[in-house]
Write an enzyme that holds these catalytic residues in place. Structure first.
Site, short mmCIF file in Angstrom:
data_model
loop_
_atom_site.label_atom_id
_atom_site.label_comp_id
_atom_site.label_asym_id
_atom_site.label_seq_id
_atom_site.Cartn_x
_atom_site.Cartn_y
_atom_site.Cartn_z
N ASP A 8 0.87 -1.17 0.00
CA ASP A 8 0.00 0.00 0.00
C ASP A 8 0.92 1.23 0.00
O ASP A 8 2.07 1.13 -0.44
CB ASP A 8 -0.95 -0.06 1.21
CG ASP A 8 -2.26 0.66 0.92
OD1 ASP A 8 -2.28 1.52 0.04
OD2 ASP A 8 -3.26 0.38 1.59
N HIS A 104 -1.85 0.95 6.54
CA HIS A 104 -2.34 2.07 7.37
C HIS A 104 -3.50 1.58 8.24
O HIS A 104 -4.03 0.49 8.03
CB HIS A 104 -2.83 3.20 6.46
CG HIS A 104 -3.79 2.71 5.42
ND1 HIS A 104 -5.13 2.52 5.69
CD2 HIS A 104 -3.60 2.30 4.15
CE1 HIS A 104 -5.72 2.03 4.61
NE2 HIS A 104 -4.81 1.87 3.65
N HIS A 115 -8.38 4.58 6.62
CA HIS A 115 -9.55 4.19 5.83
C HIS A 115 -9.55 2.67 5.69
O HIS A 115 -8.57 2.01 6.01
CB HIS A 115 -9.57 4.85 4.44
CG HIS A 115 -8.44 4.42 3.56
ND1 HIS A 115 -7.16 4.93 3.69
CD2 HIS A 115 -8.38 3.53 2.54
CE1 HIS A 115 -6.38 4.36 2.79
NE2 HIS A 115 -7.09 3.50 2.07
N GLU A 134 -7.35 -3.12 6.38
CA GLU A 134 -7.16 -3.86 5.13
C GLU A 134 -6.34 -5.13 5.34
O GLU A 134 -6.56 -6.15 4.68
CB GLU A 134 -6.53 -2.93 4.10
CG GLU A 134 -7.52 -1.82 3.71
CD GLU A 134 -6.90 -0.66 2.95
OE1 GLU A 134 -5.70 -0.71 2.64
OE2 GLU A 134 -7.63 0.32 2.70
ZN LIG Z 1 -5.03 1.17 1.79
#
Ligand SMILES: [Zn+2]
Length: 274
Positions: A8, A104, A115, A134
């Protein structure tokens, strides 16, 4: 030994704002250099720890953030949009280990740029009752294929959330959040040295590391609006359990992940419109 890297971007040391990690401006270009250094640090560590083949799956935004020729270790590179397995495209049972780089915190976490897949659609996701980001969602795919996830790098929230679902996972925390748009980062050189060291140790331990213990791997998702919830139910295996909560459970954990990705893609246009 074959290792899979899902990269990411928001968890990279020094990156604190969207301008540094979306679209093609000068700030984003500088952000990509920071990310490249961290990815290469992980690759170098993995190779030192016994990896002989490295596959990098670019999982951020347009998913083409890295210069292929500058990847260390002659890693192969999966890039571009519309990948059926999204952040986990390319993983299968032939891999000995997986690593999550520059991850993150989840939407509700006190983490920089937090997010969960789509910040306009997803308020919270739980796997088997545990709130996750995630990393936890993507771990469904590794669990399906029986591949251990040996390393997570990124901000403290991402690493701690990941460890809640994957106890004992090796972590490289490269920044502490201050707010969603501010952080205290390690110097990039120090961050890369830490990632390299942790990747090597994680790779050495891969053979004795268990795959993610997600069983049965039920995914609960709370979305922002009832319109998003309604559209998500058009996807097989997605059930509505209230006005906005959804429950996703496919015949296996890969199917659960695929249904989640389909719901994210299907609701994107509605999420943008509200
Ligand atoms: Zn992400």
């Amino acid at each position: 030994m074959k290792v899979f890297l899902s990269t990411d971007m928001e968890g990279t040391a020094g990156i604190v704002d969207w301008e540094q990690c979306v679209r093609d401006g000068a700030q984003a270009e500088a952000g990509r250099r920071l990310l490249l250094a961290e990815v290469n640090a992980a690759i170098s560590g993995a190779l030192a720890g016994g990896a002989t083949e490295v596959v990098v799956n670019d999982s951020h935004s347009t998913m083409r953030n890295l210069p292929p020729g500058e990847l260390a270790g002659q890693a192969s590179y999966i890039s571009g949009s519309h990948k059926p397995l999204y952040m986990m495209q390319g993983l299968d049972q032939s891999f000995d280990a997986a690593m999550f780089i520059s991850y993150h915190g989840s939407m509700g976490a006190p983490a920089g740029l937090s997010h969960t897949y789509n910040p306009r659609a997803v308020v919270e996701v739980r796997i088997d009752g545990t709130v996750t980001g995630e990393a936890g969602i993507n771990a469904l795919v590794a669990a399906h294929y029986g591949v251990p996830i040996v390393l997570v790098t990124g901000d403290r929230c991402a690493c701690e959330e990941t460890a809640l679902l994957l106890p004992g996972i090796t972590q490289a925390v490269v920044k502490e959040h201050v707010s969603r748009l501010a952080a205290h980062s390690l110097h990039p050189d120090v961050a890369c040295a830490l990632i390299r060291e942790r990747a090597e140790a994680a790779m050495r331990a891969a053979a004795v590391t268990a795959p993610p213990p997600l069983d049965p791997g039920v995914l609960e998702m709370f979305v922002r609006t009832t319109d998003i919830a309604e559209a998500a139910t058009w996807v097989r295996a997605v059930d509505r359990v209230g006005p906005r909560p959804l429950r996703i459970q496919g015949p296996d954990r890969l199917a659960t992940y695929r249904a989640f990705c389909a719901a994210i893609l299907l609701t994107r246009a509605i999420a943008e419109a509200v």
